[in-house]
Design a protein around this motif. Structure first.
Motif, PDB file in Angstrom:
ATOM      1  N   PHE A 100       0.982  -1.037  -0.454  1.00 30.05           N
ATOM      2  CA  PHE A 100      -0.362   0.333  -0.104  1.00 30.05           C
ATOM      3  C   PHE A 100       0.841   1.238  -0.195  1.00 30.05           C
ATOM      4  N   ILE A 101       1.033   1.484  -1.334  1.00 24.38           N
ATOM      5  CA  ILE A 101       1.876   3.077  -1.354  1.00 24.38           C
ATOM      6  C   ILE A 101       2.056   4.569  -0.605  1.00 24.38           C
ATOM      7  N   GLU A 102       3.014   4.814  -0.084  1.00 26.35           N
ATOM      8  CA  GLU A 102       2.221   5.975   0.679  1.00 26.35           C
ATOM      9  C   GLU A 102       0.539   5.973   1.178  1.00 26.35           C
ATOM     10  N   SER A 103       0.640   5.192   1.860  1.00 27.55           N
ATOM     11  CA  SER A 103      -0.551   5.142   2.903  1.00 27.55           C
ATOM     12  C   SER A 103      -0.186   5.520   4.540  1.00 27.55           C
ATOM     13  N   LYS A 104      -1.048   6.155   5.228  1.00 28.47           N
ATOM     14  CA  LYS A 104      -0.565   6.455   6.578  1.00 28.47           C
ATOM     15  C   LYS A 104      -1.331   6.302   8.097  1.00 28.47           C
ATOM     16  N   LYS A 105      -2.430   4.996   7.167  1.00 29.17           N
ATOM     17  CA  LYS A 105      -2.787   4.008   8.465  1.00 29.17           C
ATOM     18  C   LYS A 105      -1.977   3.100   8.563  1.00 29.17           C
ATOM     19  N   SER A 106      -1.953   2.220   8.923  1.00 25.00           N
ATOM     20  CA  SER A 106      -1.488   0.842  10.072  1.00 25.00           C
ATOM     21  C   SER A 106      -2.330   0.039   8.790  1.00 25.00           C
ATOM     22  N   TYR A 107      -0.973  -1.113   8.550  1.00 30.24           N
ATOM     23  CA  TYR A 107      -2.320  -2.149   7.731  1.00 30.24           C
ATOM     24  C   TYR A 107      -3.652  -2.332   8.383  1.00 30.24           C
ATOM     25  N   LEU A 108      -3.304  -2.923   9.451  1.00 28.55           N
ATOM     26  CA  LEU A 108      -4.932  -3.379   9.907  1.00 28.55           C
ATOM     27  C   LEU A 108      -6.293  -2.193   9.126  1.00 28.55           C
ATOM     28  N   ALA A 109      -5.736  -1.357   8.710  1.00 37.43           N
ATOM     29  CA  ALA A 109      -7.261  -0.822   7.882  1.00 37.43           C
ATOM     30  C   ALA A 109      -7.418  -1.820   6.921  1.00 37.43           C
ATOM     31  N   PHE A 110      -6.243  -2.994   5.826  1.00 42.51           N
ATOM     32  CA  PHE A 110      -6.288  -3.611   4.858  1.00 42.51           C
ATOM     33  C   PHE A 110      -6.683  -4.646   5.421  1.00 42.51           C
ATOM     34  N   VAL A 111      -6.756  -5.029   6.282  1.00 38.24           N
ATOM     35  CA  VAL A 111      -6.403  -6.834   7.055  1.00 38.24           C
ATOM     36  C   VAL A 111      -7.606  -6.770   8.462  1.00 38.24           C
ATOM     37  N   ASN A 112      -8.287  -5.691   8.890  1.00 39.64           N
ATOM     38  CA  ASN A 112      -8.874  -6.278   9.780  1.00 39.64           C
ATOM     39  C   ASN A 112     -10.546  -5.910   9.497  1.00 39.64           C
ATOM     40  N   GLU A 113     -11.691  -6.329   9.163  1.00 36.99           N
ATOM     41  CA  GLU A 113     -12.485  -6.031   8.793  1.00 36.99           C
ATOM     42  C   GLU A 113     -13.423  -4.729   9.522  1.00 36.99           C
ATOM     43  N   GLN A 114     -13.069  -4.780  10.845  1.00 38.18           N
ATOM     44  CA  GLN A 114     -13.797  -3.270  11.486  1.00 38.18           C
ATOM     45  C   GLN A 114     -13.089  -1.920  11.276  1.00 38.18           C
ATOM     46  N   PHE A 115     -12.250  -1.604  10.216  1.00 37.52           N
ATOM     47  CA  PHE A 115     -12.034  -0.220  10.280  1.00 37.52           C
ATOM     48  C   PHE A 115     -12.449  -0.499   8.613  1.00 37.52           C
ATOM     49  N   SER A 116     -12.680   0.905   8.238  1.00 40.44           N
ATOM     50  CA  SER A 116     -12.131   1.526   7.354  1.00 40.44           C
ATOM     51  C   SER A 116     -10.961   2.888   7.376  1.00 40.44           C
ATOM     52  N   TYR A 117     -10.520   3.035   5.896  1.00 39.16           N
ATOM     53  CA  TYR A 117      -9.247   3.058   5.841  1.00 39.16           C
ATOM     54  C   TYR A 117      -8.939   4.885   6.503  1.00 39.16           C
ATOM     55  N   GLU A 118     -10.032   5.716   7.096  1.00 35.89           N
ATOM     56  CA  GLU A 118     -10.558   6.721   7.887  1.00 35.89           C
ATOM     57  C   GLU A 118     -10.555   6.313   9.334  1.00 35.89           C
ATOM     58  N   SER A 119     -11.368   5.041   9.966  1.00 33.92           N
ATOM     59  CA  SER A 119     -11.122   4.823  11.088  1.00 33.92           C
ATOM     60  C   SER A 119      -9.812   3.927  11.744  1.00 33.92           C
ATOM     61  N   ALA A 120      -9.036   3.428  10.325  1.00 35.94           N
ATOM     62  CA  ALA A 120      -7.880   3.119  11.275  1.00 35.94           C
ATOM     63  C   ALA A 120      -6.657   3.810  12.183  1.00 35.94           C
ATOM     64  N   PRO A 121      -6.504   3.248  12.521  1.00 34.40           N
ATOM     65  CA  PRO A 121      -4.902   3.999  13.130  1.00 34.40           C
ATOM     66  C   PRO A 121      -4.488   4.526  12.235  1.00 34.40           C
ATOM     67  N   ASP A 122      -3.274   5.616  12.752  1.00 37.78           N
ATOM     68  CA  ASP A 122      -2.394   6.252  12.027  1.00 37.78           C
ATOM     69  C   ASP A 122      -1.110   5.397  12.133  1.00 37.78           C
ATOM     70  N   LEU A 123      -0.637   5.673  11.400  1.00 35.57           N
ATOM     71  CA  LEU A 123       0.923   5.191  11.566  1.00 35.57           C
ATOM     72  C   LEU A 123       1.905   5.641  12.642  1.00 35.57           C
ATOM     73  N   GLY A 124       2.746   5.349  13.072  1.00 34.01           N
ATOM     74  CA  GLY A 124       3.287   6.257  14.520  1.00 34.01           C
ATOM     75  C   GLY A 124       4.901   7.033  14.082  1.00 34.01           C
ATOM     76  N   ASP A 125       5.087   6.657  12.897  1.00 34.76           N
ATOM     77  CA  ASP A 125       6.529   6.253  12.143  1.00 34.76           C
ATOM     78  C   ASP A 125       5.857   6.510  10.599  1.00 34.76           C
ATOM     79  N   PRO A 126       6.404   7.818   9.906  1.00 28.65           N
ATOM     80  CA  PRO A 126       6.711   8.185   8.940  1.00 28.65           C
ATOM     81  C   PRO A 126       6.891   7.361   7.586  1.00 28.65           C
ATOM     82  N   THR A 127       6.229   6.228   7.123  1.00 32.74           N
ATOM     83  CA  THR A 127       6.128   5.539   6.323  1.00 32.74           C
ATOM     84  C   THR A 127       6.184   6.081   5.277  1.00 32.74           C
ATOM     85  N   TYR A 128       6.833   5.067   3.854  1.00 33.64           N
ATOM     86  CA  TYR A 128       6.343   5.591   2.466  1.00 33.64           C
ATOM     87  C   TYR A 128       5.239   4.580   2.215  1.00 33.64           C
ATOM     88  N   ALA A 129       5.840   2.802   2.577  1.00 35.97           N
ATOM     89  CA  ALA A 129       4.706   2.275   1.907  1.00 35.97           C
ATOM     90  C   ALA A 129       4.466   0.663   2.893  1.00 35.97           C
TER      91      ALA A 129
END
Length: 174
Positions: A100-129
């Motif tokens: 997931f390129i330039e995602s500012k959200k945790s991988y949980l946004a994509f594997v945990n059905e309870q999260f939308s992209y907007e509601s998923a936790p933000d990444l704590g560190d700067p990650t490009y992918a």
């Protein structure tokens, strides 16, 4: 003064070279890879990586993604849709890594059905992918790829892709 000019210029050139915002790692030189991309193809240094357009319908319907692709890239403009809970099973069961390129959200946004992209936790560190790779029986790895000195520039972005290709070939996060 003129006799010191070459020395002064040499020192300036050396100091300029030491103050770089880019890192240089060699391009990926492993086996040829085929990467499916949802969005625009990235610019990379490698000639042994081929990109093919793919869409969400295709990844959802395709029964054996690993026979056609070594990995899938989902680019920034498609991340919100990528977090739709109907794709979580695809990411968790495909047998190939998803990045997931330039995602500012945790991988949980994509594997945990309870999260939308907007509601998923933000990444704590700067990650490009962000990458996830499922390797069976509920086990998967998460990989984060940052930019050198957190600087967005062409060389640093290409470096991230080279590291992603290495992960794709090896199946291991570094």
């Amino acid at each position: 003064m003129k006799k010191y000019l070459p020395i002064v210029l040499l020192i300036l050139v050396m100091l300029t070279g030491c103050n770089s915002d880019s890192v240089y790692t060699p391009p990926y030189d492993g086996k040829n890879l085929v990467i499916g991309v949802i969005g625009n193809f990235p610019k990379v240094r490698e000639d042994n990586v081929k990109f093919k357009k793919i869409n969400f319908n295709k990844i959802e319907e395709e029964k054996n993604l690993s026979s056609k692709f070594d990995a899938i890239f989902i680019m920034k403009e498609h991340l919100s849709e990528a977090a739709n809970n109907r794709y979580a099973a695809v990411y968790k069961n495909s047998g190939i890594p998803f990045f997931f390129i330039e995602s500012k959200k945790s991988y949980l946004a994509f594997v945990n059905e309870q999260f939308s992209y907007e509601s998923a936790p933000d990444l704590g560190d700067p990650t490009y992918a962000t990458g996830i790779y499922h390797f069976g029986k509920g086990k998967y790895q998460y990989c984060g790829y940052g930019l050198y000195n957190d600087k967005v520039n062409e060389n640093n972005i290409k470096d991230v892709y080279s590291r992603i290709f290495t992960t794709t070939e090896s199946g291991k996060c570094y």
